[in-house]
Design an enzyme around this catalytic site. Structure first.
Site, mmCIF file in Angstrom:
data_model
loop_
_atom_site.group_PDB
_atom_site.id
_atom_site.type_symbol
_atom_site.label_atom_id
_atom_site.label_comp_id
_atom_site.label_asym_id
_atom_site.label_seq_id
_atom_site.Cartn_x
_atom_site.Cartn_y
_atom_site.Cartn_z
ATOM 1 N N GLU A 98 27.398 16.832 69.655
ATOM 2 C CA GLU A 98 26.101 16.237 69.957
ATOM 3 C C GLU A 98 25.063 16.569 68.899
ATOM 4 O O GLU A 98 25.158 17.583 68.203
ATOM 5 C CB GLU A 98 25.622 16.733 71.333
ATOM 6 C CG GLU A 98 26.523 16.214 72.440
ATOM 7 C CD GLU A 98 26.165 16.749 73.821
ATOM 8 O OE1 GLU A 98 26.949 16.505 74.744
ATOM 9 O OE2 GLU A 98 25.129 17.407 73.978
ATOM 10 N N CYS A 111 18.467 17.760 64.961
ATOM 11 C CA CYS A 111 19.229 18.973 65.244
ATOM 12 C C CYS A 111 20.708 18.595 65.201
ATOM 13 O O CYS A 111 21.150 17.737 65.963
ATOM 14 C CB CYS A 111 18.815 19.472 66.625
ATOM 15 S SG CYS A 111 19.765 20.859 67.242
ATOM 16 N N CYS A 118 32.280 26.460 69.832
ATOM 17 C CA CYS A 118 31.813 27.658 69.133
ATOM 18 C C CYS A 118 32.618 28.842 69.634
ATOM 19 O O CYS A 118 32.956 28.922 70.809
ATOM 20 C CB CYS A 118 30.326 27.883 69.411
ATOM 21 S SG CYS A 118 29.620 29.251 68.466
ATOM 22 N N CYS A 122 28.180 33.498 73.143
ATOM 23 C CA CYS A 122 26.924 34.085 73.594
ATOM 24 C C CYS A 122 26.784 33.741 75.084
ATOM 25 O O CYS A 122 27.011 32.592 75.482
ATOM 26 C CB CYS A 122 25.747 33.523 72.803
ATOM 27 S SG CYS A 122 25.879 33.855 71.028
ATOM 28 N N CYS A 125 24.752 30.538 76.397
ATOM 29 C CA CYS A 125 24.835 29.260 75.685
ATOM 30 C C CYS A 125 25.930 28.366 76.255
ATOM 31 O O CYS A 125 27.064 28.806 76.451
ATOM 32 C CB CYS A 125 25.108 29.529 74.199
ATOM 33 S SG CYS A 125 25.313 28.025 73.236
ATOM 34 N N CYS A 341 17.457 22.831 73.873
ATOM 35 C CA CYS A 341 18.132 23.894 73.145
ATOM 36 C C CYS A 341 19.158 24.621 74.012
ATOM 37 O O CYS A 341 18.850 25.076 75.097
ATOM 38 C CB CYS A 341 17.071 24.893 72.694
ATOM 39 S SG CYS A 341 17.481 25.651 71.174
HETATM 40 N N1 SAH Z 1 24.843 29.328 66.405
HETATM 41 C C1 SAH Z 1 23.516 29.150 65.894
HETATM 42 C C2 SAH Z 1 22.945 27.773 66.137
HETATM 43 C C3 SAH Z 1 23.136 27.157 67.492
HETATM 44 S S1 SAH Z 1 22.228 27.856 68.832
HETATM 45 C C4 SAH Z 1 22.602 30.228 66.437
HETATM 46 O O1 SAH Z 1 23.052 31.043 67.243
HETATM 47 O O2 SAH Z 1 21.451 30.301 66.019
HETATM 48 C C5 SAH Z 1 20.545 27.476 68.489
HETATM 49 C C6 SAH Z 1 19.566 28.314 69.278
HETATM 50 O O3 SAH Z 1 19.622 27.997 70.678
HETATM 51 C C7 SAH Z 1 19.822 29.817 69.180
HETATM 52 O O4 SAH Z 1 18.617 30.493 68.911
HETATM 53 C C8 SAH Z 1 20.297 30.178 70.584
HETATM 54 O O5 SAH Z 1 19.986 31.511 70.879
HETATM 55 C C9 SAH Z 1 19.543 29.190 71.429
HETATM 56 N N2 SAH Z 1 20.090 28.926 72.759
HETATM 57 C C10 SAH Z 1 21.387 28.876 73.120
HETATM 58 N N3 SAH Z 1 21.507 28.587 74.429
HETATM 59 C C11 SAH Z 1 20.246 28.460 74.920
HETATM 60 C C12 SAH Z 1 19.716 28.124 76.194
HETATM 61 N N4 SAH Z 1 20.502 27.869 77.233
HETATM 62 N N5 SAH Z 1 18.372 28.050 76.315
HETATM 63 C C13 SAH Z 1 17.569 28.270 75.251
HETATM 64 N N6 SAH Z 1 18.019 28.552 74.023
HETATM 65 C C14 SAH Z 1 19.342 28.658 73.846
#
Ligand code: SAH
Length: 353
Positions: A98, A111, A118, A122, A125, A341
């Site tokens: 996406e 974006c 991935c 985390c 996420c 995000c």
């Molecule tokens: N892997 C990279 C880029 C993808 S995530 C990274 O970790 O930066 C992009 C951003 O979204 C990161 O800052 C991550 O911490 C945030 N993110 C992930 N899941 C989220 C969620 N459910 N709500 C808000 N931000 C989130």
């Protein structure tokens, strides 16, 4: 059979200018031909070689036999009430990723994804929940940009910013991400300035510094917790690259005057949103040229974290501001189409209900 044959042709999308030059020089073509072809692909959106009218007919025929320009149609576009557009890109092997286009007053930010899924897992996420499928090629990465630029052009608008904040960890796919960045910055590619291309990373310190040496792009580092013990629980990658090393690497990123590295911080209610966390974060970032982007957690069905109240987010921000750190709270965009995000999940979604 036909399909296999078409894939045997060399895909010119995703090739950097030097790579195109080498390919063409092997055919005895002039160097500037590479620049012409590159412009056709990224600035005129040529889908085939017949359209490249400043190349001789013979050359176009040769190119059509040996090469192709991959251009899978975008599978689905969803438009949010706030104007945000979410794209579902179907890749040639059937996988999906996406992307999100975020219009603001003076900006059009895309974006993009860099991996199918991935591997970093985390805890908060949605992409991480389903795990890793494969890396994306530079062709697949820049194709997301081609689609958005083309759609914007139709309404007389231009893409201004690209952020690697979609699915995947860009620095776990450094080779293809580097090629894509080279095309984003190239004059015969998308011609974006490095300031307007942001690589967001969960903190792969080594690859981050290597990329920063090569390209004047902007960096955003997902800090998300101010202490190793908490961060390792939320982001397992912290065991490989702990905070001390990560912040040291952030300080080493070469920055033009006035520029800063972004520290992203997802606010999770009751987990990392206490005033003491804000104070710890301010201490951690002391001496680094950073600005903090607070991202209130966006809920999805793959976890039970919750977003703090606006008051809690404000208090967190106040602590950082009082410590002299530039801090903004990121606005939620496209939440009604699950484009906010951390909500992107794509292919894996269908497979793991
Ligand atoms: N892997 C990279 C880029 C993808 S995530 C990274 O970790 O930066 C992009 C951003 O979204 C990161 O800052 C991550 O911490 C945030 N993110 C992930 N899941 C989220 C969620 N459910 N709500 C808000 N931000 C989130």
């Amino acid at each position: 059979m036909m399909k296999i044959m078409s894939k045997d042709r060399t895909d010119l999308k995703g090739m950097t200018l030097p790579e195109l030059e080498i390919l063409l020089s092997r055919w005895g073509k002039e160097r500037y031909r590479a620049r012409q072809i590159s412009r056709w692909i990224y600035q005129q959106f040529a889908g085939d070689f017949a359209a490249m009218t400043d190349l001789s007919k013979g050359f176009r025929g040769e190119l059509s036999r040996e090469c192709r320009i991959s251009s899978p149609p975008v599978e689905k576009v969803e438009t949010s009430a706030d104007g945000t557009e979410k794209y579902l890109f179907r890749l040639e092997d059937g996988e999906t990723v996406e992307g999100v286009l975020i219009p603001e007053e003076d900006r059009r930010t895309l974006c993009i994804s860099s991996q199918v899924g991935c591997a970093l897992r985390c805890g908060f996420c949605a992409t991480g929940a389903a795990g890793f499928r494969r890396n994306m090629s530079s062709a697949e990465i820049v194709h997301q940009v081609c689609i958005a630029v083309k759609r914007l052009a139709k309404r007389g608008e231009r893409l201004t910013n690209v952020v690697f904040m979609g699915m995947g960890e860009p620095l776990e796919n450094p080779a293809e991400v580097s090629r894509a960045i080279e095309i984003l910055l190239s004059q015969s590619g998308f011609g974006l300035s490095g300031k307007r291309v942001t690589v967001s990373t969960a903190g792969v310190s080594k690859a981050m510094l290597e990329l920063a040496e090569r390209f004047p792009v902007s960096f955003a580092v997902s800090i998300n917790a101010p202490r190793d013990e908490l961060r390792s629980r939320l982001m397992p990658i912290n065991r490989r690259y702990p905070l001390g090393e990560l912040v040291a690497a952030m300080k080493k990123i070469p920055l033009r005057s006035g520029r800063k590295v972004t520290a992203e911080y997802v606010l999770l209610a009751g987990i990392n949103d206490f005033e003491s966390d804000a104070r710890d974060l301010a201490l951690l970032l002391k001496g680094a040229r950073v600005k903090v982007n607070l991202i209130p957690f966006n809920a999805h069905e793959y976890g039970d974290f919750i977003s703090p109240s606006p008051e809690t987010a404000d208090r967190f921000r106040e602590v950082l501001l009082a410590a002299g750190i530039q801090t903004i709270t990121r606005e939620r965009r496209g939440a009604d189409i699950r484009a906010a995000c951390g909500q992107l999940r794509g292919a894996a979604e269908a497979k793991t209900p």
